[in-house]
Motif scaffolding. Structure first.
Motif, PDB file in Angstrom:
ATOM      1  N   ARG A  23      44.018  38.427  40.909  1.00  0.00           N
ATOM      2  CA  ARG A  23      42.635  38.784  40.614  1.00  0.00           C
ATOM      3  C   ARG A  23      42.589  40.117  39.886  1.00  0.00           C
ATOM      4  O   ARG A  23      43.261  41.064  40.272  1.00  0.00           O
ATOM      5  CB  ARG A  23      41.822  38.913  41.909  1.00  0.00           C
ATOM      6  CG  ARG A  23      41.474  37.606  42.598  1.00  0.00           C
ATOM      7  CD  ARG A  23      40.567  37.907  43.791  1.00  0.00           C
ATOM      8  NE  ARG A  23      40.157  36.700  44.476  1.00  0.00           N
ATOM      9  CZ  ARG A  23      39.301  36.688  45.504  1.00  0.00           C
ATOM     10  NH1 ARG A  23      38.799  37.837  45.944  1.00  0.00           N
ATOM     11  NH2 ARG A  23      38.963  35.577  46.083  1.00  0.00           N
ATOM     12  N   LEU A  24      41.770  40.163  38.851  1.00  0.00           N
ATOM     13  CA  LEU A  24      41.468  41.408  38.149  1.00  0.00           C
ATOM     14  C   LEU A  24      39.988  41.409  37.833  1.00  0.00           C
ATOM     15  O   LEU A  24      39.372  40.332  37.688  1.00  0.00           O
ATOM     16  CB  LEU A  24      42.285  41.515  36.856  1.00  0.00           C
ATOM     17  CG  LEU A  24      43.767  41.861  36.981  1.00  0.00           C
ATOM     18  CD1 LEU A  24      44.445  41.703  35.629  1.00  0.00           C
ATOM     19  CD2 LEU A  24      43.954  43.275  37.508  1.00  0.00           C
ATOM     20  N   PRO A  25      39.376  42.575  37.707  1.00  0.00           N
ATOM     21  CA  PRO A  25      37.926  42.622  37.455  1.00  0.00           C
ATOM     22  C   PRO A  25      37.540  41.805  36.226  1.00  0.00           C
ATOM     23  O   PRO A  25      38.143  41.943  35.157  1.00  0.00           O
ATOM     24  CB  PRO A  25      37.668  44.123  37.217  1.00  0.00           C
ATOM     25  CG  PRO A  25      38.771  44.824  37.925  1.00  0.00           C
ATOM     26  CD  PRO A  25      39.965  43.923  37.807  1.00  0.00           C
ATOM     27  N   GLY A  26      36.564  40.945  36.393  1.00  0.00           N
ATOM     28  CA  GLY A  26      36.023  40.180  35.283  1.00  0.00           C
ATOM     29  C   GLY A  26      36.785  38.923  34.923  1.00  0.00           C
ATOM     30  O   GLY A  26      36.252  38.045  34.244  1.00  0.00           O
ATOM     31  N   THR A  27      38.036  38.805  35.343  1.00  0.00           N
ATOM     32  CA  THR A  27      38.849  37.663  34.921  1.00  0.00           C
ATOM     33  C   THR A  27      38.532  36.435  35.763  1.00  0.00           C
ATOM     34  O   THR A  27      38.171  36.539  36.931  1.00  0.00           O
ATOM     35  CB  THR A  27      40.342  37.976  35.014  1.00  0.00           C
ATOM     36  OG1 THR A  27      40.694  38.236  36.385  1.00  0.00           O
ATOM     37  CG2 THR A  27      40.688  39.194  34.167  1.00  0.00           C
ATOM     38  N   ARG A  28      38.710  35.246  35.156  1.00  0.00           N
ATOM     39  CA  ARG A  28      38.406  33.988  35.842  1.00  0.00           C
ATOM     40  C   ARG A  28      39.564  32.997  35.795  1.00  0.00           C
ATOM     41  O   ARG A  28      39.579  32.042  36.576  1.00  0.00           O
ATOM     42  CB  ARG A  28      37.179  33.331  35.204  1.00  0.00           C
ATOM     43  CG  ARG A  28      35.954  34.204  35.133  1.00  0.00           C
ATOM     44  CD  ARG A  28      34.979  33.691  34.084  1.00  0.00           C
ATOM     45  NE  ARG A  28      34.481  32.368  34.371  1.00  0.00           N
ATOM     46  CZ  ARG A  28      34.139  31.483  33.445  1.00  0.00           C
ATOM     47  NH1 ARG A  28      34.280  31.775  32.176  1.00  0.00           N
ATOM     48  NH2 ARG A  28      33.682  30.284  33.777  1.00  0.00           N
ATOM     49  N   TYR A  29      40.480  33.191  34.849  1.00  0.00           N
ATOM     50  CA  TYR A  29      41.480  32.155  34.579  1.00  0.00           C
ATOM     51  C   TYR A  29      42.887  32.521  35.020  1.00  0.00           C
ATOM     52  O   TYR A  29      43.836  31.831  34.663  1.00  0.00           O
ATOM     53  CB  TYR A  29      41.498  31.850  33.070  1.00  0.00           C
ATOM     54  CG  TYR A  29      40.239  31.173  32.581  1.00  0.00           C
ATOM     55  CD1 TYR A  29      40.056  29.806  32.732  1.00  0.00           C
ATOM     56  CD2 TYR A  29      39.233  31.906  31.963  1.00  0.00           C
ATOM     57  CE1 TYR A  29      38.904  29.187  32.289  1.00  0.00           C
ATOM     58  CE2 TYR A  29      38.075  31.296  31.514  1.00  0.00           C
ATOM     59  CZ  TYR A  29      37.921  29.937  31.678  1.00  0.00           C
ATOM     60  OH  TYR A  29      36.772  29.323  31.237  1.00  0.00           O
ATOM     61  N   GLN A  30      43.047  33.588  35.793  1.00  0.00           N
ATOM     62  CA  GLN A  30      44.382  34.059  36.136  1.00  0.00           C
ATOM     63  C   GLN A  30      44.821  33.620  37.537  1.00  0.00           C
ATOM     64  O   GLN A  30      45.862  34.051  38.015  1.00  0.00           O
ATOM     65  CB  GLN A  30      44.437  35.595  36.039  1.00  0.00           C
ATOM     66  CG  GLN A  30      44.054  36.150  34.684  1.00  0.00           C
ATOM     67  CD  GLN A  30      44.963  35.661  33.579  1.00  0.00           C
ATOM     68  OE1 GLN A  30      46.174  35.586  33.741  1.00  0.00           O
ATOM     69  NE2 GLN A  30      44.377  35.326  32.433  1.00  0.00           N
ATOM     70  N   GLU A  31      44.030  32.776  38.171  1.00  0.00           N
ATOM     71  CA  GLU A  31      44.331  32.412  39.555  1.00  0.00           C
ATOM     72  C   GLU A  31      44.966  31.031  39.658  1.00  0.00           C
ATOM     73  O   GLU A  31      45.311  30.407  38.651  1.00  0.00           O
ATOM     74  CB  GLU A  31      43.063  32.514  40.399  1.00  0.00           C
ATOM     75  CG  GLU A  31      42.510  33.938  40.463  1.00  0.00           C
ATOM     76  CD  GLU A  31      41.343  34.049  41.419  1.00  0.00           C
ATOM     77  OE1 GLU A  31      41.515  33.688  42.596  1.00  0.00           O
ATOM     78  OE2 GLU A  31      40.267  34.486  40.984  1.00  0.00           O
ATOM     79  N   HIS A  32      45.038  30.548  40.883  1.00  0.00           N
ATOM     80  CA  HIS A  32      45.771  29.327  41.203  1.00  0.00           C
ATOM     81  C   HIS A  32      45.260  28.100  40.457  1.00  0.00           C
ATOM     82  O   HIS A  32      46.000  27.155  40.227  1.00  0.00           O
ATOM     83  CB  HIS A  32      45.665  29.063  42.709  1.00  0.00           C
ATOM     84  CG  HIS A  32      44.241  29.021  43.203  1.00  0.00           C
ATOM     85  ND1 HIS A  32      43.528  30.171  43.472  1.00  0.00           N
ATOM     86  CD2 HIS A  32      43.385  27.999  43.426  1.00  0.00           C
ATOM     87  CE1 HIS A  32      42.315  29.854  43.880  1.00  0.00           C
ATOM     88  NE2 HIS A  32      42.198  28.544  43.843  1.00  0.00           N
ATOM     89  N   GLY A  33      43.986  28.098  40.084  1.00  0.00           N
ATOM     90  CA  GLY A  33      43.403  26.903  39.474  1.00  0.00           C
ATOM     91  C   GLY A  33      43.781  26.687  38.023  1.00  0.00           C
ATOM     92  O   GLY A  33      43.479  25.625  37.460  1.00  0.00           O
TER      93      GLY A  33
END
Length: 436
Positions: free
Chosen positions: A2-12
């Motif tokens: 997780r990083l501020p503002g990001t949505r695409y860096q996780e498990h999904g």
């Protein structure tokens, strides 16, 4: 990660990548792929591709993959996939690179997209396009959220360090089976269970020196060089910059701790609710105070009702005062109805919601250049999803509330981070206008 503002860096992300690949293959069977050879048709081909992939995504929205959790913020794989598809139209450089790669492959193999055996190659080219676009989108969102510079390469670096930490955590957890490598990472021979195994509970507890030594030992214990020790120059400077690595690890850890706290239902959430109620009262008082300035005037329950105009305001052109946004032609109305239908909203939702606006409202005048979904996102942020002053035409009949941010973003054909950014900018303009 997780990083501020990001949505695409996780498990999904893996499921997002697979869904976009699947839907792209379906789209390639429907559109005129030979247009990759005609530069004049590249824009039209992108439009056709977007339309076909969007339809395929909607068809998969209720599938197990489409409904799967895409990130820690409640967005599904389908929502993330659709958002990234729309970003492709806004950032066409990535489409241009993809088209060039397709044309280059055509020069070698002919119309390979007709060959079922070439599906793997097609998927890889699609994956490359969306992977690079993903990091650009998240880098832009990180900048918007933090005000700090960021690039797609830096996002890639964050992700590499997060992956390295998880590899090290796995080695630590099975230290007895990996004693030689764990000892090399720690910089000393092991004599029993290393205390670091118990101390490193999060990425914040991972030391930069361990990352460097882990990368250095990968070729010896894993057979391939670690990311800091390949021939590529991408991370070459990092292996000599432990301070920089430590700062990046700390930032990932700090935000993951913060966002984990935000996920839990602690006492502070009650305070947040009280703050929201206070803010709602504050904006109401502003509107009522403006009305009270005119003796004997009845109370006006309009959203952020317009203050009494001064003489200069009264002299403005009435058409200007009543402007509630750009005019919408029939073609645009048809597109809006299609989007509303996809979101299970009334077909004429946007049209009726626009008509229900109070054109003389101070808020509408200040936000006249914003789209209706942005304005509704502003109201949702300031007053909540439900409020007695909202016209019925603004509400989703299924919930009796304003549409969700995901629905508003889809109606406006923008990503969630872009919606939040524009909403926050609009609120800032309202606050600045109110201060004057």
């Amino acid at each position: 990660m997780r990083l501020p503002g990001t949505r695409y860096q996780e498990h999904g992300w893996e499921q997002v990548r697979k869904l976009l690949g699947l839907c792209s293959l379906q789209a390639f069977r429907q559109i005129e792929m030979h247009q990759v050879l005609d530069a004049a048709q590249h824009v039209a081909l992108l439009d056709a591709y977007t339309e076909a992939v969007a339809a395929a995504l909607r068809a998969n929205a209720r599938s197990a993959r489409g409904e799967a959790e895409g990130n820690s913020y409640g967005e599904s794989v389908y929502e993330l996939s659709l958002g990234l598809l729309y970003e492709l139209q806004a950032q066409t450089t990535y489409w241009t690179v993809f088209i060039a790669a397709m044309a280059s492959e055509h020069a070698r193999s002919g119309a390979f997209w007709h060959d079922p055996a070439a599906e793997g190659m097609l998927r890889k080219k699609v994956n490359d396009m969306y992977s690079t676009l993903r990091d650009k989108v998240d880098a832009d969102s990180y900048i918007a959220a933090t005000g700090r510079d960021c690039s797609p390469n830096k996002i890639y670096t964050y992700r590499m360090l997060d992956t390295a930490y998880r590899e090290i955590a796995g080695l630590f957890a099975a230290w007895e089976q990996n004693a030689a490598q764990v000892g090399a990472i720690l910089g000393r021979p092991l004599a029993g269970s290393p205390i670091e195994v118990r101390q490193m509970k999060t990425i914040s507890g991972c030391k930069a020196e361990w990352i460097i030594r882990w990368s250095e030992t990968q070729e010896r214990f894993g057979g391939t060089p670690g990311p800091l020790h390949t021939k590529s120059k991408r991370f070459a400077s990092l292996k000599n910059s432990p301070d920089k690595i430590a700062a990046l690890l700390a930032e990932i850890g700090d935000y993951e701790e913060l966002s984990a706290n935000m996920d839990s239902a602690e006492d502070w959430q009650a305070d947040a609710g009280e703050a929201a109620l206070w803010l709602e009262d504050y904006w109401r008082v502003l509107g009522e105070s403006a009305q009270a300035a005119g003796a004997g005037q009845p109370r006006d329950d309009r959203i952020l009702a317009a203050p009494e105009p001064d003489e200069d305001d009264a002299a403005e052109d009435s058409d200007d005062l009543l402007d509630s946004g750009p005019l919408v032609d029939e073609e645009q109305l048809a597109l809006e109805q299609s989007r509303a239908e996809d979101l299970s909203l009334p077909l004429r939702y946007l049209e009726m919601a626009r008509a229900a606006q109070d054109a003389g409202s101070w808020t509408v005048r200040i936000l006249r250049d914003e789209s209706l979904p942005i304005r509704l996102a502003v109201y949702q942020k300031l007053l909540g999803a439900t409020d007695d002053t909202y016209p019925d035409a603004w509400l989703d009949p299924a919930t009796g509330e304003l549409p969700t941010l995901q629905q508003l973003a889809a109606l406006d054909q923008i990503s969630m981070p872009t919606l939040r950014k524009r909403r926050n900018e609009a609120i800032a303009r309202l606050q600045a206008a109110g201060a004057q």
